[in-house]
Design an enzyme around this catalytic site. Structure first.
Site, PDB file in Angstrom:
ATOM      1  N   ASP A  31     -10.858   2.008  -3.686  1.00  0.00           N
ATOM      2  CA  ASP A  31     -11.558   1.686  -2.436  1.00  0.00           C
ATOM      3  C   ASP A  31     -13.063   1.785  -2.613  1.00  0.00           C
ATOM      4  O   ASP A  31     -13.825   1.401  -1.733  1.00  0.00           O
ATOM      5  CB  ASP A  31     -11.122   2.643  -1.316  1.00  0.00           C
ATOM      6  CG  ASP A  31      -9.849   2.155  -0.638  1.00  0.00           C
ATOM      7  OD1 ASP A  31      -9.480   0.993  -0.850  1.00  0.00           O
ATOM      8  OD2 ASP A  31      -9.232   2.949   0.091  1.00  0.00           O
ATOM      9  N   ASP A  43       0.818  -1.212   0.000  1.00  0.00           N
ATOM     10  CA  ASP A  43       0.000   0.000   0.000  1.00  0.00           C
ATOM     11  C   ASP A  43       0.858   1.271   0.000  1.00  0.00           C
ATOM     12  O   ASP A  43       2.070   1.229   0.287  1.00  0.00           O
ATOM     13  CB  ASP A  43      -0.895  -0.036   1.252  1.00  0.00           C
ATOM     14  CG  ASP A  43      -2.248   0.616   1.039  1.00  0.00           C
ATOM     15  OD1 ASP A  43      -2.358   1.451   0.138  1.00  0.00           O
ATOM     16  OD2 ASP A  43      -3.184   0.301   1.794  1.00  0.00           O
TER      17      ASP A  43
HETATM   18  C1  DGJ Z   1      -6.038   1.703   1.658  1.00  0.00           C
HETATM   19  C2  DGJ Z   1      -6.423   0.549   0.790  1.00  0.00           C
HETATM   20  O1  DGJ Z   1      -6.946   1.004  -0.415  1.00  0.00           O
HETATM   21  C3  DGJ Z   1      -7.414  -0.331   1.530  1.00  0.00           C
HETATM   22  O2  DGJ Z   1      -7.823  -1.377   0.703  1.00  0.00           O
HETATM   23  C4  DGJ Z   1      -6.776  -0.841   2.777  1.00  0.00           C
HETATM   24  O3  DGJ Z   1      -5.714  -1.681   2.474  1.00  0.00           O
HETATM   25  C5  DGJ Z   1      -6.323   0.333   3.641  1.00  0.00           C
HETATM   26  N1  DGJ Z   1      -5.471   1.225   2.899  1.00  0.00           N
HETATM   27  C6  DGJ Z   1      -5.593  -0.166   4.851  1.00  0.00           C
HETATM   28  O4  DGJ Z   1      -5.041   0.839   5.569  1.00  0.00           O
END
Ligand code: DGJ
Length: 743
Positions: free
Chosen positions: A549, A479
């Site tokens: 997301d 991430d």
């Molecule tokens: C952002 C990501 O897009 C989510 O899917 C998740 O992994 C969160 N970060 C976790 O902090």
């Protein structure tokens, strides 16, 4: 593929469908002649003298080329435009010479047709073998100093693609400052182009925006350290009248995850110029005597048959030459991710239950997302303290449990970050990239690590290795949840602060490289607050990127539609969440056109939903190879119609998967889905109406899906080649009920 006509001084780069020509003019400048549909026979010097260089002679009112004329660069088409001379367009390169002058002008010095492909050393690049492509290296020399500029052009045998990058070498005795260096410049006569760029923000990760190319310079860029939400490093240039199936189209994309820039516009003579480069805002590199600088590679994909063909070219290019070979064309396991159902609130038992429940639904991989390290029970701490919090979760036990239940196991990390509230920050505050004179913008309570410092890269890699060496992990989600702001590097010192952005991404690439070299079998998915860093640079390391997301299907359709234009569907992470904006079936159908998975708590599903999941998981398993390796066609664009409609066709044209989504309800309209890419003479069964027709019927008449269509109605159906005997049988009445069983 590459020829040099020494007499006429013309370079020709051609494959079966595409030609690119440029020449060396009498003064040594590289003059762009042509890019487009394959040319078999044209007297190019006539084009050059009478047309493209015409404006150059206007000053002396001369029609014929003559060495004594006054050469003005205005309106000329170049390969490498100069700076502070007579060309007022954006230049290819700017150097601040040791005497302070910024006049920059390069002329032909030498060239070679290379037998081996060459790529920029520390940057992601296409994995090209010499049997599939050829590379031309043209070296230019600064008009005044011993500074050389290598221009690399790689043309592919079977794809209408040229990949370019450049390298500046300082062979003078003095240090110079490099203020700008393009990967690509494309000059052209005006063809009434328009630009389609991609912009977005978390949740609306990618949206297409169409702008006419005119005399105002249009800039598509990012200046926040590679958080490509704002704008994406891929653009599309098309003739105004071109559409998905007709007309000239280019896709231009940088293999770069840092600050980038595209500049597009017409000059006062109506000459078109496109520049693609590392963003030159906040960029100045010191190049000492003997040193060099390389740009990222940049793709120029060409189609004379509309956007769909350009998209297919990009998809083939990325799958065949960019993604890690191990995973490039492999169907990925259906996964379930702990983030949306549990956020930070989980323990060993909860994850074991998730595994058991998921197993009954045919899910093959569980991913433990954020929250299993340090004291991370919310997003305010512990980034950098990567050791497992054994009080919260017994990671070894959970992984063994997953494997015993025939499921793969994945783990989340965010290696490029540091929380001020972390042990790492206490011991190494100098590892953080922030200016001590300004209050840092603590986005998501975190700072970015100073990856310009090799010690930091090594430290983080050692921390990651402790975990990935110890546990049997099959998948990693990498991430990147904030952009770079108020940055300053203690490591680089005062002189090199304007090198931070580029050096940061070089450090990130180094870290990723170490990771994929040590763990080539681990399936890596990159991510940035959803799809905030979706680019070809990342796809060199990770065969898939979390798409967004936003799992609300209405928005998802738009995000996936925009992403599909540039990037293969297999690279787009797409999950089904608990969002109740559409039915389970509709949500699954939309996510089926990416790397598929779930982000929900299966224990909260109804029996009906579980049944839907089981049956659709089977279809996904059976047909996902078409999404992963097939040709993608847009049937209807949501930017122009009430529909987002697309299909994937297997390369042998035997099977296809079709998707249709309508945004608004339709009560009365007559609608047909006309398919594309089938063999017109072969019979195909379709699972929507359970009929068999010839390919030309599907492609010209289409399938009737007329109203009533309720709002947000999704359709997924399979189209399968059958032989004429099967066709007669299938169309007989007696077989009517049996048809569905074909699937
Ligand atoms: C952002 C990501 O897009 C989510 O899917 C998740 O992994 C969160 N970060 C976790 O902090």
């Amino acid at each position: 593929m590459i020829k040099f006509d020494a007499k006429r001084k013309i370079f020709e780069l051609s494959n079966k469908e595409y030609s690119y020509y440029f020449s060396i003019n009498k003064l040594g400048y590289l003059i762009h002649l042509y890019s487009g549909k394959k040319l078999n026979d044209i007297t190019l010097e006539r084009v050059n003298e009478r047309y493209i260089e015409r404006y150059a002679y206007l000053e002396n009112n001369k029609e014929v080329c003559d060495e004594s004329y006054y050469f003005s660069e205005q309106g000329c088409l170049f390969e490498c435009g100069s700076y502070l001379k007579s060309d007022a367009r954006r230049p290819f390169v700017i150097i601040k010479h040791s005497n302070g002058s910024e006049i920059t002008s390069f002329k032909y010095y030498s060239h070679q047709i290379l037998s081996l492909n060459v790529s920029p050393k520390d940057l992601p690049h296409f994995r090209v073998s010499s049997s599939d492509a050829e590379t031309l290296l043209v070296t230019l020399k600064d008009e005044v100093d011993e500074i050389y500029l290598d221009l690399y052009y790689t043309i592919f045998k079977d794809l209408n693609v040229i990949v370019r990058f450049s390298k500046l070498k300082n062979l003078s005795t003095k240090e110079i400052k490099l203020k700008r260096l393009c990967s690509l410049e494309l000059d052209s006569v005006n063809k009434d182009f328009e630009l389609i760029s991609v912009h977005g923000q978390r949740g609306d990760d990618r949206e297409l925006e169409k702008i006419p190319v005119n005399h105002n310079l249009t800039v598509v860029n990012d200046n926040h350290g590679g958080r490509g939400f704002r704008q994406n490093p891929s653009i599309l240039i098309k003739e105004k009248d071109a559409n998905y199936d007709f007309g000239e189209v280019y896709i231009c994309s940088l293999l770069y995850s840092g600050n980038f820039k595209f500049e597009v516009g017409l000059d006062e003579y109506d000459s078109f110029r496109l520049n693609a480069l590392i963003n030159d805002d906040c960029f100045e590199f010191s190049i000492k005597s003997g040193e060099s600088f390389e740009t990222p590679e940049c793709v120029l994909a060409y189609s004379s048959e509309g956007i769909n063909k350009a998209t297919q070219t990009m998809h083939d290019l990325v799958r065949d030459y960019l993604l890690p070979k191990e995973f490039a064309k492999k169907e990925r396991p259906i996964l379930i991710n702990s983030w949306e159902p549990f956020l930070f609130n989980f323990d060993t038992e909860k994850i074991k239950n998730l595994i058991l429940e998921a197993k009954t639904l045919g899910i093959k991989e569980v991913v433990l997302d954020d929250g299993r390290f340090g004291k991370r029970n919310n997003d305010q701490s512990s980034l950098g303290d990567w050791d497992v919090n054994l009080d919260k979760i017994n990671l070894g036990e959970v992984i063994d449990f997953a494997h015993k239940n025939d499921m793969l196991f994945g783990l989340w990390v965010e290696p490029e970050m540091i929380s001020p509230d972390s042990e790492l920050f206490k011991t190494h505050p100098e590892y953080a990239l922030y200016d001590r004179n300004y209050k840092p913008t603590l986005l998501r309570h975190q700072l970015v690590l100073d990856l310009t410092n090799p010690e930091v890269v090594d430290y983080i890699f050692a921390k990651l290795s402790n975990i990935f060496d110890k546990y049997k992990i099959d998948y990693c989600k990498w991430d990147f949840n904030r952009y770079l702001s108020e940055i300053s590097s203690l490591y680089l010192g005062d002189e090199k602060q304007s090198e931070i952005f580029h050096r940061f991404i070089l450090g990130a690439y180094k870290l990723l490289n170490k990771f994929v070299e040590r763990y080539p079998k681990i399936l890596l998915e990159t991510c940035a607050s959803g799809g905030g860093r979706f680019d070809l640079g990342m796809l060199y390391f990770s065969p898939q990127i979390w798409g967004s997301d936003e799992t609300n299907p209405f928005s998802r359709v738009m995000i996936q539609f925009a992403t599909n234009i540039f990037y293969p569907l297999s690279t787009i992470g797409a999950h089904v969440s608990a969002s109740n904006s559409l039915s389970m079936q509709d949500k699954i159908i939309i996510a089926a056109f990416g790397t598929f998975g779930y982000e929900l708590d299966p224990s909260k599903l109804t029996d009906e939903e579980k049944k839907t999941i089981l049956s659709l998981n089977k279809i996904i398993k059976d047909y996902h190879h078409i999404v992963t390796r097939g040709d993608y066609y847009v049937l209807k664009s949501p930017y122009e119609t009430n529909f987002a409609s697309w299909m994937c066709v297997s390369k042998d044209k035997k099977e296809a998967l079709v998707f249709n989504f309508n945004f608004k309800r339709e009560q009365t309209k007559a609608r047909f889905i006309r398919l594309k890419g089938l063999d017109p003479d072969k019979y195909y069964f379709n699972s929507l109406t359970n009929d068999v027709y010839k390919g030309d019927f599907y492609m010209n008449i289409g399938i009737n899906i007329s109203a009533p269509l309720k709002e947000g109605m999704t359709m997924l159906f399979v189209v399968k080649q059958v032989n004429s005997i099967v066709k007669t049988v299938l169309n007989s009445k007696a077989q009517k009920e049996k048809r569905e069983k074909l699937l």
